[in-house]
Design a protein around this motif. Structure first.
Motif, PDB file in Angstrom:
ATOM      1  N   ILE A 192      37.720  41.860  23.420  1.00 13.93           N
ATOM      2  CA  ILE A 192      38.772  41.438  24.337  1.00 13.93           C
ATOM      3  C   ILE A 192      38.824  42.447  25.472  1.00 13.93           C
ATOM      4  CG2 ILE A 192      41.263  41.195  24.627  1.00 13.93           C
ATOM      5  CD1 ILE A 192      41.369  40.004  21.847  1.00 13.93           C
ATOM      6  N   VAL A 193      38.787  41.935  26.688  1.00 14.59           N
ATOM      7  CA  VAL A 193      38.764  42.790  27.874  1.00 14.59           C
ATOM      8  C   VAL A 193      40.198  43.044  28.338  1.00 14.59           C
ATOM      9  CG1 VAL A 193      38.014  42.952  30.271  1.00 14.59           C
ATOM     10  CG2 VAL A 193      36.501  41.933  28.554  1.00 14.59           C
ATOM     11  N   TYR A 194      40.559  44.313  28.454  1.00 17.44           N
ATOM     12  CA  TYR A 194      41.921  44.645  28.896  1.00 17.44           C
ATOM     13  C   TYR A 194      41.952  45.233  30.307  1.00 17.44           C
ATOM     14  CZ  TYR A 194      40.833  49.513  27.687  1.00 17.44           C
ATOM     15  OH  TYR A 194      40.267  50.763  27.618  1.00 17.44           O
ATOM     16  N   GLY A 195      40.787  45.320  30.930  1.00 18.67           N
ATOM     17  CA  GLY A 195      40.739  45.828  32.298  1.00 18.67           C
ATOM     18  C   GLY A 195      39.542  45.273  33.032  1.00 18.67           C
ATOM     19  N   LEU A 196      39.679  45.040  34.320  1.00 19.66           N
ATOM     20  CA  LEU A 196      38.601  44.558  35.170  1.00 19.66           C
ATOM     21  C   LEU A 196      38.530  45.404  36.435  1.00 19.66           C
ATOM     22  CD1 LEU A 196      39.332  40.719  35.060  1.00 19.66           C
ATOM     23  CD2 LEU A 196      37.360  41.841  34.005  1.00 19.66           C
ATOM     24  N   ARG A 197      37.340  45.542  36.955  1.00 18.57           N
ATOM     25  CA  ARG A 197      37.219  46.202  38.244  1.00 18.57           C
ATOM     26  C   ARG A 197      37.556  45.217  39.366  1.00 18.57           C
ATOM     27  NH1 ARG A 197      31.683  49.793  38.000  1.00 18.57           N
ATOM     28  NH2 ARG A 197      30.735  47.793  37.458  1.00 18.57           N
ATOM     29  N   GLY A 198      38.090  45.745  40.444  1.00 20.67           N
ATOM     30  CA  GLY A 198      38.320  44.941  41.628  1.00 20.67           C
ATOM     31  C   GLY A 198      37.075  44.924  42.496  1.00 20.67           C
ATOM     32  N   MET A 199      37.205  44.318  43.661  1.00 20.39           N
ATOM     33  CA  MET A 199      36.026  44.203  44.517  1.00 20.39           C
ATOM     34  C   MET A 199      36.419  44.128  45.987  1.00 20.39           C
ATOM     35  SD  MET A 199      32.866  41.481  44.264  1.00 20.39           S
ATOM     36  CE  MET A 199      33.833  40.063  44.781  1.00 20.39           C
ATOM     37  N   GLY A 398      33.201  45.358  33.553  1.00 24.17           N
ATOM     38  CA  GLY A 398      32.690  45.885  34.806  1.00 24.17           C
ATOM     39  C   GLY A 398      32.795  44.920  35.958  1.00 24.17           C
ATOM     40  N   GLY A 399      32.933  43.633  35.658  1.00 26.04           N
ATOM     41  CA  GLY A 399      32.994  42.624  36.694  1.00 26.04           C
ATOM     42  C   GLY A 399      34.381  42.464  37.279  1.00 26.04           C
ATOM     43  N   SER A 400      34.512  41.452  38.114  1.00 28.05           N
ATOM     44  CA  SER A 400      35.777  41.199  38.803  1.00 28.05           C
ATOM     45  C   SER A 400      36.155  39.736  38.675  1.00 28.05           C
ATOM     46  CB  SER A 400      35.654  41.545  40.289  1.00 28.05           C
ATOM     47  OG  SER A 400      35.204  42.862  40.483  1.00 28.05           O
ATOM     48  N   ILE A 401      37.396  39.485  38.351  1.00 28.85           N
ATOM     49  CA  ILE A 401      37.978  38.154  38.457  1.00 28.85           C
ATOM     50  C   ILE A 401      39.175  38.348  39.383  1.00 28.85           C
ATOM     51  CG2 ILE A 401      38.884  36.151  37.229  1.00 28.85           C
ATOM     52  CD1 ILE A 401      37.598  37.208  34.689  1.00 28.85           C
ATOM     53  N   PRO A 402      38.961  38.191  40.687  1.00 31.09           N
ATOM     54  CA  PRO A 402      39.966  38.637  41.663  1.00 31.09           C
ATOM     55  C   PRO A 402      41.373  38.123  41.423  1.00 31.09           C
ATOM     56  CG  PRO A 402      37.934  38.047  42.771  1.00 31.09           C
ATOM     57  CD  PRO A 402      37.768  37.635  41.344  1.00 31.09           C
ATOM     58  N   VAL A 403      41.483  36.905  40.889  1.00 31.55           N
ATOM     59  CA  VAL A 403      42.811  36.318  40.774  1.00 31.55           C
ATOM     60  C   VAL A 403      43.607  36.879  39.598  1.00 31.55           C
ATOM     61  CG1 VAL A 403      42.279  34.355  39.264  1.00 31.55           C
ATOM     62  CG2 VAL A 403      43.983  34.096  41.089  1.00 31.55           C
TER      63      VAL A 403
END
Length: 457
Positions: A192-199, A398-403
């Motif tokens: 489960i991912v609890y953090g994402l990078r922005g872009m 490591g990826g981004s889901i901007p919304v």
């Protein structure tokens, strides 16, 4: 999970894969205007599937951008409401010649479903639809209320979705938001991912002479735009992997000792990663492991560079222009607009004499980080563990889901990112595929999770 659901998934597997094949056949490429009608077709397909399954409401909203699909089943009074987010748009397929089979003609090889969108994100959206279908068909009702929000602009940064969410906060109100657009830690190990990078990103356009010049007549007397853009790009990153743009690291939130220890405990081999990727060794910012660099450090990458003669042989010209595209992955507490401005300032300072430089900003999305001890997240971890038979890892992506950051700010709802892809499934690249073992297990995980949420939020 009861035997009726297991039997349903087994007996309907071929039909469901045929339906998914139809979904994947729609070339819903959001970045290319020529596919506008296909975008509408994919949105309509999504809404029609909701109606076929038995949604009370399934609507396609057409606004400034590509259509947004909303559906709901709200017949569980007093029970939690789950909002599922996903996207039906896909990346362009270039270079087409590297695909072993046509990107929009799904095929199964070695237990993997090959097609653009199979993993990112049509396949995972489809799983949520089919999990709901199975519960309705075997039980007649859902244990929770459910809403779906499926957009068509995720692959271009979701430019119009935040405004839609802001305008429809009541419609989208929920006790938990579930997103399946991430990956397992590795094969057989759920995460489960609890953090994402922005872009954030920019395009650099360098202009020299009014037209291409003969290199014999003018070579040595004018600046070459390709040399100029190479000089600019080289100035942005040091040999040790660190980024040399002034102010780039000023607001980076450092990893805690606890997180670094948790990442290390996952036992991910850097040698194995290098071997899997086909590179002689890994590379990146000094002082950090590969996982730390991927999950919790910012980056600056040149995604494309072009200009001048591209054909076979030689053409002795000094090109009149050159171009490059750059994106940066960002971490808490970096601001995408601030970083874009820093990049633009750096490019203009680094530009050599003899050319003019234009910088265009695009693709901005904030980073996201949330505590993972919320009951909604922990229950998702238990659903994974019951199906996969191993503990669930809690990781950053490591990826981004901007919304996602917009959802957190506007809806103030806990967000559970429980994906079923694998990092080697070539999303955004030729031969994208989805491992069907995770299609089968994922259906069961989603169904189990919905039952676990019954009265537990």
């Amino acid at each position: 999970m009861d035997q009726k659901l297991r039997d349903y998934f087994i007996h309907n597997r071929e039909r469901q894969l045929a339906e998914l094949t139809e979904y994947l056949s729609i070339p819903s490429i959001s970045a290319i205007p020529a596919y506008k009608e296909d975008m509408k077709k994919a949105a309509d397909w999504t809404a029609n599937m909701m109606r076929q399954i038995g949604w009370e409401k399934a609507e396609v909203y057409s606004g400034k951008g590509h259509p947004i699909v909303y559906g709901e089943w709200m017949k569980a009074p007093g029970m939690p409401t789950v909002l599922v987010y996903g996207h039906y748009d896909v990346q362009p397929v270039d270079p087409l010649e590297l695909w072993e089979t046509p990107p929009f003609e799904a095929s199964i090889r070695d237990g993997k479903l090959y097609a653009r969108g199979s993993s990112d994100d049509k396949g995972q959206v489809f799983m949520h639809l089919k999990a709901v279908e199975a519960i309705l068909q075997t039980h007649g009702h859902l244990p929770v209320n459910i809403k779906f929000l499926i957009e068509g602009e995720e692959e271009i940064g979701s430019p119009t979705l935040p405004a839609f969410v802001e305008e429809n906060k009541q419609l989208l109100a929920a006790d938990v938001l579930v997103i399946s657009d991430t990956t397992l830690l590795e094969r057989g190990k759920p995460a489960i991912v609890y953090g994402l990078r922005g872009m954030t990103g920019i395009q650099i356009d360098v202009k020299g002479a009014a037209g291409d010049l003969h290199s014999g007549l003018y070579g040595g007397a004018v600046q070459n735009p390709i040399h100029a853009i190479v000089e600019i790009l080289a100035s942005m990153r040091a040999k040790n992997g660190s980024i040399t743009v002034d102010g780039f690291y000023d607001k980076v939130r450092e990893l805690s000792a606890e997180e670094r220890a948790e990442f290390a405990s996952l036992g991910q081999s850097e040698d194995a990663m290098a071997s899997q990727l086909g590179v002689p060794e890994l590379f990146g910012e000094e002082g950090f492991t590969a996982l730390e660099r991927i999950w919790a450090r910012p980056t600056l990458e040149v995604n494309g560079i072009y200009g001048g003669f591209q054909g076979e042989g030689l053409k002795t010209v000094i090109p009149s222009e050159a171009h490059a595209k750059i994106t940066c992955r960002l971490v808490p507490d970096q601001d995408p607009q601030e970083i874009a401005d820093l990049l633009e300032s750096h490019v203009k300072k680094a530009a050599p004499k003899g050319v003019t430089v234009k910088v265009t900003q695009f693709d901005k999305g904030a980073p996201f980080l949330t505590p993972f001890d919320h009951p909604a997240i922990q229950l998702a971890g238990k659903a994974y563990e019951e199906v996969y038979g191993v503990p669930t890892a809690y990781i950053r992506g490591g990826g981004s889901i901007p919304v996602v950051a917009s959802f957190a700010e506007i809806l103030n709802t806990p967000i559970v990112m429980m994906g079923f892809g694998l990092s080697d499934e070539n999303f955004h690249a030729p031969n994208e595929h989805f491992n069907l073992e995770n299609f089968d297990k994922g259906l069961e995980v989603i169904a189990r999770y919905l039952f676990k949420l019954d009265g537990n939020l």
